[in-house]
Structures are given as C-alpha cells and as structure tokens.
Design an enzyme around this catalytic site. Structure first.
Site, PDB file in Angstrom:
ATOM      1  CG  ASP A  28      -1.881   1.160   1.255  1.00  0.00           C
ATOM      2  OD1 ASP A  28      -2.473   1.453   0.199  1.00  0.00           O
ATOM      3  OD2 ASP A  28      -2.048   1.796   2.310  1.00  0.00           O
ATOM      4  CB  SER A  29       0.366   4.722  -1.006  1.00  0.00           C
ATOM      5  OG  SER A  29      -0.893   4.934  -0.399  1.00  0.00           O
ATOM      6  CB  CYS A  91      -2.452   1.236  -2.935  1.00  0.00           C
ATOM      7  SG  CYS A  91      -2.574   2.951  -3.450  1.00  0.00           S
ATOM      8  CD  GLU A 170      -2.755   7.845   8.254  1.00  0.00           C
ATOM      9  OE1 GLU A 170      -1.915   8.643   8.724  1.00  0.00           O
ATOM     10  OE2 GLU A 170      -2.686   7.381   7.102  1.00  0.00           O
ATOM     11  CB  CYS A 202     -10.373   4.895   1.160  1.00  0.00           C
ATOM     12  SG  CYS A 202      -8.855   5.391   2.022  1.00  0.00           S
ATOM     13  CG  HIS A 204      -6.830   5.266   5.797  1.00  0.00           C
ATOM     14  ND1 HIS A 204      -6.076   5.112   4.651  1.00  0.00           N
ATOM     15  CD2 HIS A 204      -5.968   5.702   6.751  1.00  0.00           C
ATOM     16  CE1 HIS A 204      -4.826   5.445   4.900  1.00  0.00           C
ATOM     17  NE2 HIS A 204      -4.729   5.810   6.161  1.00  0.00           N
TER      18      HIS A 204
END
Length: 300
Positions: A28-29, A91, A170, A202, A204
């Site tokens: 992933d990025s 990603c 995050e 996404c 996240h």
C-alpha cells in the site's frame, strides 16, 4: 504477463509444497492497507504475510499515472524478491491506475481491491443504486464506476470523495464528535438515495465502519479489503496453494506475529503507532527499506 505455471499438474509435489509455504505479499502507499492485511489474516489464518508500506512516497493520489505505475512496479518487484506466492495491491489508487503494469512486471498472480469490491457490491445491491466513498484521486479516476459497469452496464453508481476520513482514522478519532460531524457532512444526503450497498473505497475507511453505519443507516457496507481476501482465498484453493496448520497452531497465531514481516520506506515509528491503532498490536518485525534499490536500512 508471462506467469510461472504453478498449477498442480505442472509442478512436482515437492515444488508445490515449497510454493504453498511461501508468504503472501501486500503493498500500500502507507498504512491503510493494514485493514486489508487484517482481512486476509482473519480469512487465511495459516498464511504468512509480507507487507510493504511506501510511506516515503505517500500519497499516490497526487501523482501522475506514470509515477504511480513506477512506484507500483518497484513495490511489486521488491516483494517478489522476498519470495512470495501471490501479490495483493491494497492501494486503491495503484489498483485503479497501475494494476495492468504491475501484473506485467512480475511473474506472480496479482490481485487488486477494486474489482473484488465492485463484484461484491453488485451481489448485495441487486437493482438498487450503489454508492462508493473514496479518496478524491480514486473518485476522479472513476475506477469503481468502470469496474461495476463492466459487469453490469445498467448499474447506477454515486461516487463521493471523503478525504478527511483518512486523517481521522490515522489519528484514532473514529469515535469522536469531530468524526461524527464530518461523516454527517459527507454522507447525510446518501440516506435519501435508496442505496443497495455502499462501498468503502479506501483502505482507511473500515476503521470508521461503525461511524459510517451510524450515519447512513441500515445500508450494507462493502469492505473492498474483505472482498479481495475472499478472492485470494478462492485463487489459492483453486491452485491448491492454501497453507494449512493444525488447530493448535492456528490458535497460537496472532496478528503481527513474528511470522509476518512488515517493511516501510520511511517513518517506521509512526507506522508502528498507527498499526497498533488499526490492529490492536504493533508489528513485531518492522524494517525500513529503499524499494528502488532493495537496500535495507535498519530493523526496529
């Protein structure tokens, strides 16, 4: 892609066993792909994993197509050099823009997160509208709309960028009043859209799953990471490459144990902190590396 033939008919029993024991690679990025790692670990508890977070070059969403392809290929080749049996591109941006280039650059099967998420959404939504929430870059790419319409051209899709969800996840603010206000601002009108499914586009966003459900009501949520994990399971079983362990060994396995290896290209300390928020435990083996030269820097 000139894939290595790893079917049981073409490989000896010994070689087949050796391939089966190899880990699955994930990149992933940044840290968001840890939700995909978690989904894979929960669905395939006997497997080992190698994870790469390209934290030195995040975010990918602001980069050109050629740059995202180059980053994706470098990440894939780094993980292939670690000895993996399959690669998961966690990603969304790389899955949307660079999956063909990545697949052509390595000699292993590559799975992205967008097509599995699209298939799952169509299975759940029926004839109703599908909503996709994602980062601005993923929405602008139209990747989910294309993937869904490639399967069913009649499907109706709403795409919505929700960029503030990433820092909220995050920072561990998923249950905060700030997060509730942001979710309401982004999603309130979707309650009136007669949705059949909402795709978390996404990596996240699964961290905010409870908040999103609270905001939009009783609408099925599609976690693209979980959908990708189901596809990986199916592929491994089809090729007879799924690892197995005894019940006792499975009970002793935990997220982030020393059988799983984590790499980052920068900011290892922050990665470890966010990983603990996402997974409930910090990685036991975490190394900083330069993927463009495969030069290991140090171990944490």
């Amino acid at each position: 892609m000139s894939s290595v033939d790893i079917t049981p008919q073409a490989a000896s029993g010994k070689r087949q066993a050796a391939i089966t024991s190899l880990p699955i690679g994930i990149f992933d990025s940044g840290v968001g792909g840890l939700t995909v790692y978690r989904a894979l670990h929960e669905r395939l508890p006997a497997e080992r994993f190698v994870y790469l977070g390209d934290t030195a070059r995040v975010p990918y969403g602001t980069k050109s197509l050629s740059t995202v392809e180059r980053y994706g290929i470098e990440n894939a080749k780094f993980l292939e050099a670690q000895g993996i049996k399959l690669l998961v591109v966690a990603c969304n941006t790389a899955s949307a823009l660079a999956l063909p280039a990545i697949s052509n650059a390595v000699d292993i099967q590559v799975v992205g997160v967008i097509k599995p998420g699209a298939r799952s959404a169509l299975e759940v939504a029926g004839a109703k509208t599908i909503a996709v929430i994602a980062t601005e870059a993923t929405v602008q790419s139209g990747a989910y709309t294309k993937a869904i319409n490639d399967i069913d051209p009649r499907a109706r899709i709403i795409e919505r960028a929700c960029p503030l969800f990433v820092p909220l996840a995050e920072e561990g603010w998923a249950s905060s009043n700030v997060a509730r206000s942001v979710a309401e601002e982004y999603l309130q009108d979707l309650r009136e859209a007669d949705l059949g499914a909402l795709v978390l586009g996404c990596t996240h966003y699964p961290i905010l799953q409870s908040l999103i459900s609270e905001t939009i009501g009783d609408i099925p949520l599609i976690d693209s990471g979980e959908a990708a994990a189901r596809e990986v399971q199916s592929l491994l079983e089809h090729k007879q490459l799924r690892a197995t362990q005894t019940t006792r060994e499975l009970e002793e396995r935990r997220l982030c144990d020393d059988l799983d290896h984590f790499y980052v290209t920068d900011a290892a300390e922050r990665f470890a902190k966010v990983a603990e928020r996402f997974l409930g435990t910090a990685p036991s083996v975490l190394e900083a590396v330069e993927v463009w030269g495969h030069d290991e820097l140090r171990t944490y």
